[in-house]
Design an enzyme around this catalytic site. Structure first.
Site, PDB file in Angstrom:
ATOM      1  N   ASP A  18      16.687 -16.603  69.090  1.00 39.50           N
ATOM      2  CA  ASP A  18      15.381 -17.152  69.485  1.00 39.50           C
ATOM      3  C   ASP A  18      15.270 -18.586  68.971  1.00 39.50           C
ATOM      4  OD1 ASP A  18      14.593 -14.769  70.752  1.00 39.50           O
ATOM      5  OD2 ASP A  18      14.072 -13.899  68.821  1.00 39.50           O
ATOM      6  N   LYS A  39      21.545 -11.835  72.124  1.00 40.07           N
ATOM      7  CA  LYS A  39      20.392 -11.721  73.029  1.00 40.07           C
ATOM      8  C   LYS A  39      19.793 -13.100  73.297  1.00 40.07           C
ATOM      9  CE  LYS A  39      16.030 -10.151  72.021  1.00 40.07           C
ATOM     10  NZ  LYS A  39      14.947 -10.799  72.794  1.00 40.07           N
ATOM     11  N   ASP A  66      17.168 -11.190  78.016  1.00 39.38           N
ATOM     12  CA  ASP A  66      15.870 -10.498  77.892  1.00 39.38           C
ATOM     13  C   ASP A  66      14.880 -11.138  78.866  1.00 39.38           C
ATOM     14  OD1 ASP A  66      13.986  -8.760  77.044  1.00 39.38           O
ATOM     15  OD2 ASP A  66      13.796  -9.570  75.014  1.00 39.38           O
ATOM     16  N   LYS A  68      12.813  -9.832  81.226  1.00 38.22           N
ATOM     17  CA  LYS A  68      11.503  -9.190  81.435  1.00 38.22           C
ATOM     18  C   LYS A  68      10.945  -9.461  82.838  1.00 38.22           C
ATOM     19  CE  LYS A  68      10.044  -8.501  76.660  1.00 38.22           C
ATOM     20  NZ  LYS A  68      11.074  -9.104  75.812  1.00 38.22           N
ATOM     21  N   PHE A  69      11.763  -9.193  83.840  1.00 40.22           N
ATOM     22  CA  PHE A  69      11.330  -9.409  85.228  1.00 40.22           C
ATOM     23  C   PHE A  69      10.175  -8.479  85.606  1.00 40.22           C
ATOM     24  CE2 PHE A  69      16.034 -10.475  86.000  1.00 40.22           C
ATOM     25  CZ  PHE A  69      15.815 -11.841  85.893  1.00 40.22           C
ATOM     26  N   HIS A  70       9.260  -8.999  86.419  1.00 45.24           N
ATOM     27  CA  HIS A  70       8.152  -8.194  86.967  1.00 45.24           C
ATOM     28  C   HIS A  70       7.649  -8.940  88.202  1.00 45.24           C
ATOM     29  CE1 HIS A  70       4.210  -5.787  86.028  1.00 45.24           C
ATOM     30  NE2 HIS A  70       4.512  -5.776  87.307  1.00 45.24           N
ATOM     31  N   ASP A  71       8.044  -8.485  89.397  1.00 46.30           N
ATOM     32  CA  ASP A  71       7.665  -9.180  90.631  1.00 46.30           C
ATOM     33  C   ASP A  71       7.830  -8.205  91.795  1.00 46.30           C
ATOM     34  OD1 ASP A  71       7.119 -11.231  92.528  1.00 46.30           O
ATOM     35  OD2 ASP A  71       8.068 -12.734  91.255  1.00 46.30           O
ATOM     36  N   ILE A  72       7.654  -8.680  93.013  1.00 43.67           N
ATOM     37  CA  ILE A  72       7.831  -7.777  94.153  1.00 43.67           C
ATOM     38  C   ILE A  72       9.318  -7.375  94.241  1.00 43.67           C
ATOM     39  CG2 ILE A  72       5.865  -8.692  95.448  1.00 43.67           C
ATOM     40  CD1 ILE A  72       7.857 -10.354  97.095  1.00 43.67           C
ATOM     41  N   PRO A  73       9.593  -6.204  94.823  1.00 41.65           N
ATOM     42  CA  PRO A  73      10.972  -5.703  94.839  1.00 41.65           C
ATOM     43  C   PRO A  73      11.988  -6.712  95.367  1.00 41.65           C
ATOM     44  CG  PRO A  73       9.475  -3.973  95.548  1.00 41.65           C
ATOM     45  CD  PRO A  73       8.638  -5.220  95.396  1.00 41.65           C
ATOM     46  N   THR A 129       4.999  -4.101  72.391  1.00 40.17           N
ATOM     47  CA  THR A 129       4.506  -3.673  71.062  1.00 40.17           C
ATOM     48  C   THR A 129       3.372  -4.556  70.571  1.00 40.17           C
ATOM     49  OG1 THR A 129       6.361  -4.894  70.133  1.00 40.17           O
ATOM     50  CG2 THR A 129       6.596  -2.517  70.248  1.00 40.17           C
ATOM     51  N   ARG A 190      14.548  -4.059  60.359  1.00 40.96           N
ATOM     52  CA  ARG A 190      14.659  -4.875  59.155  1.00 40.96           C
ATOM     53  C   ARG A 190      15.505  -4.147  58.115  1.00 40.96           C
ATOM     54  NH1 ARG A 190      13.484  -8.204  61.975  1.00 40.96           N
ATOM     55  NH2 ARG A 190      11.786  -9.709  61.948  1.00 40.96           N
ATOM     56  N   GLN A 199       6.764  -8.853  62.423  1.00 39.67           N
ATOM     57  CA  GLN A 199       6.975  -7.462  62.828  1.00 39.67           C
ATOM     58  C   GLN A 199       6.195  -6.552  61.884  1.00 39.67           C
ATOM     59  OE1 GLN A 199       8.435  -6.658  65.498  1.00 39.67           O
ATOM     60  NE2 GLN A 199      10.160  -7.999  65.971  1.00 39.67           N
ATOM     61  N   GLY A 219      16.918 -10.290  64.847  1.00 38.77           N
ATOM     62  CA  GLY A 219      16.875 -11.740  64.980  1.00 38.77           C
ATOM     63  C   GLY A 219      16.908 -12.426  63.634  1.00 38.77           C
ATOM     64  N   ARG A 220      15.719 -12.773  63.137  1.00 37.15           N
ATOM     65  CA  ARG A 220      15.619 -13.622  61.943  1.00 37.15           C
ATOM     66  C   ARG A 220      16.365 -13.139  60.701  1.00 37.15           C
ATOM     67  NH1 ARG A 220       9.346 -13.900  63.027  1.00 37.15           N
ATOM     68  NH2 ARG A 220       9.987 -11.877  63.867  1.00 37.15           N
TER      69      ARG A 220
HETATM   70  O1  C5P Z   1      13.519 -11.915  64.480  1.00 32.06           O
HETATM   71  P1  C5P Z   1      13.300 -10.507  64.922  1.00 32.06           P
HETATM   72  O2  C5P Z   1      14.330  -9.534  64.372  1.00 32.06           O
HETATM   73  O3  C5P Z   1      11.892 -10.024  64.703  1.00 32.06           O
HETATM   74  O4  C5P Z   1      13.544 -10.569  66.498  1.00 32.06           O
HETATM   75  C1  C5P Z   1      13.318  -9.457  67.314  1.00 32.06           C
HETATM   76  C2  C5P Z   1      13.647  -9.787  68.737  1.00 32.06           C
HETATM   77  O5  C5P Z   1      13.287  -8.680  69.544  1.00 32.06           O
HETATM   78  C3  C5P Z   1      12.909 -10.987  69.300  1.00 32.06           C
HETATM   79  O6  C5P Z   1      13.795 -11.624  70.217  1.00 32.06           O
HETATM   80  C4  C5P Z   1      11.729 -10.375  70.028  1.00 32.06           C
HETATM   81  O7  C5P Z   1      11.316 -11.142  71.128  1.00 32.06           O
HETATM   82  C5  C5P Z   1      12.324  -9.064  70.508  1.00 32.06           C
HETATM   83  N1  C5P Z   1      11.327  -8.029  70.749  1.00 32.06           N
HETATM   84  C6  C5P Z   1      10.464  -7.564  69.765  1.00 32.06           C
HETATM   85  N2  C5P Z   1       9.559  -6.573  70.056  1.00 32.06           N
HETATM   86  C7  C5P Z   1       9.511  -6.076  71.288  1.00 32.06           C
HETATM   87  C8  C5P Z   1      10.373  -6.519  72.281  1.00 32.06           C
HETATM   88  C9  C5P Z   1      11.282  -7.514  71.976  1.00 32.06           C
HETATM   89  O8  C5P Z   1      10.519  -8.023  68.633  1.00 32.06           O
HETATM   90  N3  C5P Z   1       8.657  -5.098  71.524  1.00 32.06           N
END
Ligand code: C5P
Length: 242
Positions: A18, A39, A66, A68-73, A129, A190, A199, A219-220
């Site tokens: 990210d 990712k 990632d 995250k598509f959402h549109d017409i078929p 989430t 984590r 998170q 990620g982080r």
């Molecule tokens: O840095 P961190 O471990 O929190 O990154 C989590 C990754 O997962 C990010 O790219 C975030 O956009 C993604 N993600 C999330 N929660 C979701 C869906 C995707 O944290 N419900």
């Protein structure tokens, strides 16, 4: 025995890049030879990151787009094909986009295999989430979040998708609902003692996999570590030792 049961710990950890393209390349340089999956999210894609998908794939990584598509078929069919053409190994779509949209995504993945010799996994986002029950009600969904997530997960897999993204807290019930072969990808992971950042409902890597996740997104805790490779390897070791 599910189709992901034999995956090595290394192949289960997806590192979320990210950041901007230069930082993403620098992280990839470090993680090459260690990580299998990277990712690439929409922030990076719309910051000139799309060519990175092919570039990183050519270097041997598997790439989770990632999207995250959402549109017409018709539109998502084209989008999944375009993502596949650019080298994506996994793409995400919103499960709330309807059965027709999900079937179009599945068909596009199959068509990619015919046209490009490469078929990405397609998995569904159920309920973001970041949403709570009140926000869900404001967009017209009055059943509970777990019921909505379960309904969309079932719809996705019944429409031919490979699986879903969910919180590690939901992984166990999703595994029971979707069966042994579904891809279940959980962010919100984590290692014990790591900073939570933004998170809240988190689990450790080992707990997420034990609960039924086939893959975890981190990620982080890796990308912002002083030594990203050591952070990655310690997560791998934690999953191996579970
Ligand atoms: O840095 P961190 O471990 O929190 O990154 C989590 C990754 O997962 C990010 O790219 C975030 O956009 C993604 N993600 C999330 N929660 C979701 C869906 C995707 O944290 N419900």
């Amino acid at each position: 025995m599910g189709r992901f049961d034999d995956l090595s710990a290394r192949d289960r950890v997806m590192v979320a890049l990210d950041c901007g393209p230069e930082e993403a390349r620098a992280l990839a340089d470090k993680l090459e030879g260690h990580a299998t999956w990277l990712k690439v999210g929409i922030t990076l894609i719309y910051d000139g990151g799309l060519p990175l998908v092919k570039e990183l794939r050519d270097r041997g990584f598997k790439i989770f787009v990632d999207s995250k598509f959402h549109d017409i078929p018709h539109q998502v069919r084209g989008a999944v094909m375009s993502a596949a053409h650019s080298g994506a190994d996994l793409v995400t779509v919103h499960g709330s986009g309807s059965e027709k949209m999900l079937v179009a995504c599945h068909e596009a993945a199959e068509q990619s295999l015919v046209e490009f010799g490469h078929k990405p996994y397609v998995i569904a986002i159920t309920v973001l989430t970041s949403m709570d029950a009140e926000e869900l009600a404001m967009v017209g969904v009055t059943r509970s979040i777990p019921d909505q997530a379960a309904a969309l997960a079932k719809l996705a897999v019944d429409s031919g998708l490979d699986g879903i993204v969910c919180s590690p807290m939901e992984a166990r019930e999703m595994r029971e609902l979707l069966g042994p072969d579904a891809l279940i990808v959980t962010p919100g992971v984590r290692p014990a003692g790591a900073a939570l950042g933004d998170q809240s409902r988190v689990a450790t890597p080992a707990a997420a996999v034990n609960a039924g996740a086939s893959h975890i997104v981190v990620g982080r805790p890796i990308t912002q570590a002083g030594d990203p490779v050591a952070a990655f390897e310690s997560i791998v070791a934690e999953i191996e030792a579970r």
